[in-house]
Design a protein around this motif. Structure first.
Motif, short mmCIF file in Angstrom:
data_model
loop_
_atom_site.label_atom_id
_atom_site.label_comp_id
_atom_site.label_asym_id
_atom_site.label_seq_id
_atom_site.Cartn_x
_atom_site.Cartn_y
_atom_site.Cartn_z
N ALA A 4 44.85 45.83 34.06
CA ALA A 4 44.78 45.00 32.83
C ALA A 4 43.29 44.77 32.28
O ALA A 4 42.45 44.67 33.40
CB ALA A 4 45.37 43.54 33.29
N LYS A 10 37.08 45.16 24.80
CA LYS A 10 38.45 45.42 25.74
C LYS A 10 38.62 46.94 25.16
O LYS A 10 39.05 47.89 26.03
CB LYS A 10 39.60 44.81 25.32
CG LYS A 10 39.71 43.24 25.81
CD LYS A 10 40.60 42.43 25.20
CE LYS A 10 40.29 41.09 25.21
NZ LYS A 10 41.42 40.04 24.83
N ASP A 32 42.07 37.10 30.17
CA ASP A 32 42.36 36.67 31.53
C ASP A 32 43.29 36.07 32.01
O ASP A 32 43.68 36.31 33.04
CB ASP A 32 40.64 36.17 31.68
CG ASP A 32 40.44 34.92 30.74
OD1 ASP A 32 41.38 34.60 30.12
OD2 ASP A 32 39.34 34.35 30.97
N ALA A 35 46.49 37.99 32.27
CA ALA A 35 46.42 38.99 33.46
C ALA A 35 46.98 38.51 34.54
O ALA A 35 47.39 38.94 35.46
CB ALA A 35 44.89 39.35 33.63
N LEU A 39 49.24 40.32 37.57
CA LEU A 39 48.51 40.61 38.94
C LEU A 39 49.65 40.02 40.09
O LEU A 39 49.95 40.82 40.97
CB LEU A 39 47.22 40.15 39.21
CG LEU A 39 46.24 40.52 38.53
CD1 LEU A 39 44.71 40.04 38.45
CD2 LEU A 39 45.85 41.94 39.05
N TYR A 46 45.08 45.83 39.14
CA TYR A 46 44.00 45.64 38.89
C TYR A 46 43.73 44.92 37.67
O TYR A 46 44.21 45.00 36.69
CB TYR A 46 42.77 46.60 39.45
CG TYR A 46 42.94 47.21 40.56
CD1 TYR A 46 42.43 46.68 41.63
CD2 TYR A 46 43.63 48.44 40.64
CE1 TYR A 46 42.51 47.35 42.87
CE2 TYR A 46 43.71 49.25 41.81
CZ TYR A 46 43.27 48.45 42.93
OH TYR A 46 43.38 49.10 44.22
N TYR A 47 42.56 44.21 37.46
CA TYR A 47 41.93 43.47 36.19
C TYR A 47 40.50 43.61 36.31
O TYR A 47 39.83 43.58 37.30
CB TYR A 47 42.08 42.07 36.31
CG TYR A 47 41.48 41.21 35.11
CD1 TYR A 47 42.21 41.29 34.00
CD2 TYR A 47 40.08 40.73 35.33
CE1 TYR A 47 41.52 40.72 32.87
CE2 TYR A 47 39.57 40.12 34.38
CZ TYR A 47 40.14 40.09 32.94
OH TYR A 47 39.63 39.23 32.13
N LEU A 62 39.89 34.19 36.53
CA LEU A 62 40.57 34.66 37.45
C LEU A 62 40.38 34.17 39.02
O LEU A 62 41.08 34.17 39.77
CB LEU A 62 40.20 36.27 37.59
CG LEU A 62 41.10 37.36 36.78
CD1 LEU A 62 42.42 37.34 37.06
CD2 LEU A 62 41.12 36.90 35.32
N ALA A 96 40.22 41.96 40.98
CA ALA A 96 39.70 41.46 39.79
C ALA A 96 38.33 41.91 39.84
O ALA A 96 37.44 41.13 40.46
CB ALA A 96 40.11 40.05 39.53
#
Length: 120
Positions: A4, A10, A32, A35, A39, A46-47, A62, A96
């Motif tokens: 993500a 982005k 954020d 995501a 997760l 992953y982020y 996160l 993250a």
């Protein structure tokens, strides 16, 4: 593997991930906050978030929602991540990653390589 992507730039991060992974990594552009449930449900592995500093808006939500132990900043302003550092973050269970958007070109390839090697 699915990542993500949130924060600033982005689309640029997504292009860098696809290029560095030779299409081996699936991406989803989100926010954020968006995501976090991905997760937690295992919909993404992953982020990666970007902001001006790499440690503020890129990763702070996160940290608050999944915990500091699962988050890290891989590149701050003027600093490109070293592969050894990134490998340690991954082996320590970080999922993250925050980075300064001025480091996308230098950091995304390092991060992607380490993630792909960890997946093996």
């Amino acid at each position: 593997m699915k990542i993500a992507i949130g924060g600033m730039k982005k689309n640029e991060m997504e292009a860098a991930i696809k290029k560095a992974s030779d299409g081996k990594i699936e991406t989803v552009i989100t926010t954020d906050i968006g995501a976090v449930p991905m997760l937690k449900k295992g919909e993404v592995d992953y982020y990666i978030g970007g902001c001006e500093s790499g440690g503020g808006a890129a990763i702070s939500i996160l940290i608050g929602m999944i915990g500091y132990s699962k988050c890290c900043t891989v590149a701050k302003n003027g600093h490109v991540a070293k592969k050894e550092e990134v490998e340690k973050f991954i082996s320590d269970g970080k999922i993250a990653f925050g980075l300064a958007v001025d480091s996308i070109d230098g950091t995304i390839p390092v991060l992607v390589e380490a993630l792909l090697e960890h997946q093996k």
